[in-house]
Motif scaffolding. Structure first.
Motif, PDB file in Angstrom:
ATOM      1  N   THR A 131     -37.530  -4.283 -31.639  1.00 17.63           N
ATOM      2  CA  THR A 131     -36.852  -4.319 -30.125  1.00 17.63           C
ATOM      3  C   THR A 131     -37.061  -2.632 -29.481  1.00 17.63           C
ATOM      4  OG1 THR A 131     -34.887  -4.806 -31.890  1.00 17.63           O
ATOM      5  CG2 THR A 131     -34.554  -3.083 -29.973  1.00 17.63           C
ATOM      6  N   CYS A 162     -29.416   0.541 -33.250  1.00 22.86           N
ATOM      7  CA  CYS A 162     -30.194  -0.119 -32.490  1.00 22.86           C
ATOM      8  C   CYS A 162     -29.165  -0.563 -31.859  1.00 22.86           C
ATOM      9  CB  CYS A 162     -30.383  -1.373 -32.756  1.00 22.86           C
ATOM     10  SG  CYS A 162     -32.657  -0.836 -33.535  1.00 22.86           S
ATOM     11  N   LEU A 163     -27.992  -1.708 -32.953  1.00 20.54           N
ATOM     12  CA  LEU A 163     -26.821  -1.644 -32.528  1.00 20.54           C
ATOM     13  C   LEU A 163     -26.007  -0.761 -31.619  1.00 20.54           C
ATOM     14  CD1 LEU A 163     -25.534  -4.487 -33.318  1.00 20.54           C
ATOM     15  CD2 LEU A 163     -24.577  -3.890 -35.285  1.00 20.54           C
ATOM     16  N   MET A 164     -25.580   0.456 -31.900  1.00 22.96           N
ATOM     17  CA  MET A 164     -24.762   0.714 -31.242  1.00 22.96           C
ATOM     18  C   MET A 164     -25.411   2.462 -30.078  1.00 22.96           C
ATOM     19  SD  MET A 164     -22.627   2.725 -35.094  1.00 22.96           S
ATOM     20  CE  MET A 164     -21.143   3.207 -33.895  1.00 22.96           C
ATOM     21  N   LYS A 165     -26.556   1.721 -29.565  1.00 19.60           N
ATOM     22  CA  LYS A 165     -27.008   2.580 -28.994  1.00 19.60           C
ATOM     23  C   LYS A 165     -27.407   1.753 -27.514  1.00 19.60           C
ATOM     24  CE  LYS A 165     -31.579   5.621 -28.411  1.00 19.60           C
ATOM     25  NZ  LYS A 165     -32.686   5.706 -28.999  1.00 19.60           N
ATOM     26  N   GLU A 166     -26.881   2.635 -26.527  1.00 12.16           N
ATOM     27  CA  GLU A 166     -26.330   1.921 -25.326  1.00 12.16           C
ATOM     28  C   GLU A 166     -27.518   1.343 -24.850  1.00 12.16           C
ATOM     29  OE1 GLU A 166     -24.204   2.378 -20.585  1.00 12.16           O
ATOM     30  OE2 GLU A 166     -24.605   4.443 -22.684  1.00 12.16           O
ATOM     31  N   SER A 167     -28.367   2.240 -23.895  1.00  7.80           N
ATOM     32  CA  SER A 167     -29.994   1.848 -24.163  1.00  7.80           C
ATOM     33  C   SER A 167     -30.864   0.274 -24.788  1.00  7.80           C
ATOM     34  CB  SER A 167     -31.170   2.555 -23.796  1.00  7.80           C
ATOM     35  OG  SER A 167     -31.037   3.396 -25.516  1.00  7.80           O
ATOM     36  N   GLN A 170     -28.445  -1.702 -26.428  1.00  7.43           N
ATOM     37  CA  GLN A 170     -27.796  -3.258 -26.157  1.00  7.43           C
ATOM     38  C   GLN A 170     -27.886  -3.518 -24.483  1.00  7.43           C
ATOM     39  OE1 GLN A 170     -23.910  -1.145 -26.291  1.00  7.43           O
ATOM     40  NE2 GLN A 170     -24.165  -0.841 -28.599  1.00  7.43           N
ATOM     41  N   LYS A 171     -28.247  -2.869 -23.686  1.00  9.64           N
ATOM     42  CA  LYS A 171     -28.643  -2.981 -22.119  1.00  9.64           C
ATOM     43  C   LYS A 171     -30.084  -3.737 -21.873  1.00  9.64           C
ATOM     44  CE  LYS A 171     -30.229  -1.355 -17.586  1.00  9.64           C
ATOM     45  NZ  LYS A 171     -29.993   0.269 -17.346  1.00  9.64           N
ATOM     46  N   TRP A 215     -30.995  -5.932 -24.697  1.00  6.38           N
ATOM     47  CA  TRP A 215     -31.162  -7.161 -25.797  1.00  6.38           C
ATOM     48  C   TRP A 215     -30.154  -7.936 -24.491  1.00  6.38           C
ATOM     49  CZ3 TRP A 215     -28.010  -5.014 -30.919  1.00  6.38           C
ATOM     50  CH2 TRP A 215     -29.930  -4.586 -31.423  1.00  6.38           C
ATOM     51  N   ARG A 216     -29.348  -7.511 -23.806  1.00 10.20           N
ATOM     52  CA  ARG A 216     -28.310  -8.362 -22.803  1.00 10.20           C
ATOM     53  C   ARG A 216     -29.151  -8.708 -21.542  1.00 10.20           C
ATOM     54  NH1 ARG A 216     -22.457  -6.210 -20.896  1.00 10.20           N
ATOM     55  NH2 ARG A 216     -22.463  -8.036 -20.451  1.00 10.20           N
ATOM     56  N   CYS A 264     -29.750 -12.071 -24.030  1.00 15.37           N
ATOM     57  CA  CYS A 264     -28.356 -13.065 -23.674  1.00 15.37           C
ATOM     58  C   CYS A 264     -28.970 -13.855 -22.885  1.00 15.37           C
ATOM     59  CB  CYS A 264     -27.602 -12.132 -23.681  1.00 15.37           C
ATOM     60  SG  CYS A 264     -27.265 -10.544 -25.273  1.00 15.37           S
TER      61      CYS A 264
END
Length: 405
Positions: A155, A380-385, A387-388, A390-391, A395
């Motif tokens: 990631t 990773c999972l709880m970090k906003e940047s 998550q962005k 990944w989306r 996604c």
């Protein structure tokens, strides 16, 4: 040495047996051997006036077959348990075939390895049942951690998240921990090849990845200190380059051990000049002096520094957080938990695994320290940047974000 082909029973006792001889009873200790011939050969060894148990190095027994076995024949290693069924009986738990041929079979007792052995300060064995449970926990935990640490590395490396200093340090730490877990998982398998050189190489790799992991944990603490305490007037030229040099510097320590005392690496079987033929032994540091100097002292020094930084960071969090804020309390709790794993503070338990507390703390140690996927959860999972990214890239449909600068 290998027994002669005409030998019908061969038994090897490790040097550690001598430690169990009583010193001041006035009656000299002697090793007694007994040989029987039933439907198969039976051999036993006992020490007068002493009880031998929990040997770190296994006892080898080689027996000649009454008649040559065929490939389809099943050979089983057993011992006589005097307490079984109140009258005694054959028992196979804890013993296995190490090598079998048409004429001979060699047996020895299992010696499983759990994650805690990497920093077992007391270096004393635990019971067989606890050893098995700890081994299962360690391998499951390291397997899960390897998967999620691998996802974290991919990631940060693939989605351009390694631009700032914390991300670069986290990437290097994840790489070191991933190496530590992977080497541990394949250690016993590689030792089963029976190559002393390969065992030394695996033990050295395990040593290096362990030291590198703790070095990067220490550098995480140094960076936090600069960022949260020395906020101003701190400029370090080539900051990350110097961190990388320091972070992977333990290669020098491992190289010195290899150059000065290569025999310090190996397995317990190699240390007794026996070649292991199955995967029940881990390749690791066998020399106590090298272990305590290059592992225990090194890790203890880094942990003491990390604890100091941890306390300073907690004080800073308390000073900047308005009192009575429930949201702030939850955020601080999450921050404390993530820092505990990031700075390796859970490894402190290894220094208290003595006496009656050894087994419970080993269980806690194996569970917490073989589950480094918490780094994936918090960073990773709880970090906003993250998550962005990944989306944007992974996604589909309504969960996908439009790519933008």
């Amino acid at each position: 040495q290998e027994p002669f082909q005409t030998t019908v029973a061969f038994i090897y006792l490790p040097q550690a047996v001598g430690q169990y001889f009583p010193e001041s009873t006035g009656i000299p200790s002697r090793v007694q051997f007994h040989f029987y011939e039933l439907n198969t050969y039976v051999v036993s060894a006992s020490v007068t006036n002493a009880t031998i148990k929990d040997l770190k190095h296994p006892i080898f027994v080689t027996l000649q077959h009454h008649k040559a076995t065929q490939p389809k024949d099943k050979v089983q290693c057993v011992y006589w348990d005097f307490s079984k069924n109140r009258q005694g009986g054959w028992e196979s738990s804890g013993c296995r075939e190490n090598q079998t041929s048409a004429t001979h079979t060699t047996c020895f007792c299992d010696h499983l390895t759990h994650f805690g052995v990497l920093l077992d300060v007391s270096r004393t064995p635990v019971s067989e049942i606890n050893e098995k449970i700890l081994t299962v926990i360690s391998y499951l935990g390291c397997g899960v951690s390897s998967i999620f640490l691998g996802i974290s590395v991919l990631t940060y490396a693939a989605f351009r998240l390694r631009r700032d200093y914390p991300s670069k340090i986290l990437l290097n730490l994840s790489l070191a921990l991933l190496g530590l877990n992977l080497v541990f998982l394949v250690n016993s398998w590689l030792s089963s090849f029976g190559s002393r050189g390969l065992c030394v190489a695996v033990a050295a790799a395990q040593h290096y990845t362990l030291l590198a992991s703790f070095t990067w944990m220490g550098l995480e603490a140094v960076h936090m200190y600069f960022a949260l305490v020395k906020v101003f007037n701190v400029y370090v030229p080539a900051y990350i380059l110097k961190f990388c040099i320091l972070g992977w510097l333990p290669l020098v320590i491992v190289s010195l051990v290899l150059a000065v005392k290569m025999d310090a690496y190996g397995s317990a079987l190699y240390h007794e000049n026996i070649q292991p033929l199955d995967g029940s032994e881990q390749c690791w540091l066998q020399d106590d002096v090298v272990f305590y100097v290059s592992v225990v002292a090194y890790v203890l020094l880094i942990l003491l520094c990390n604890i100091s930084v941890f306390v300073v960071v907690l004080v800073q969090l308390c000073n900047i957080q308005p009192p009575g804020s429930r949201t702030g309390l939850l955020r601080d709790l999450r921050g404390v938990t993530s820092l505990t794993f990031l700075l390796g503070l859970t490894w402190i338990m290894a220094f208290f695994t003595w006496g009656p507390a050894k087994v419970p703390l080993l269980y806690l140690f194996a569970i917490l320290n073989s589950l480094q996927f918490f780094i994936f959860v918090f960073y990773c999972l709880m970090k906003e940047s993250v998550q962005k990214q990944w989306r944007i890239h992974l996604c589909f449909g309504r969960f996908r974000l439009a790519d933008h600068s």
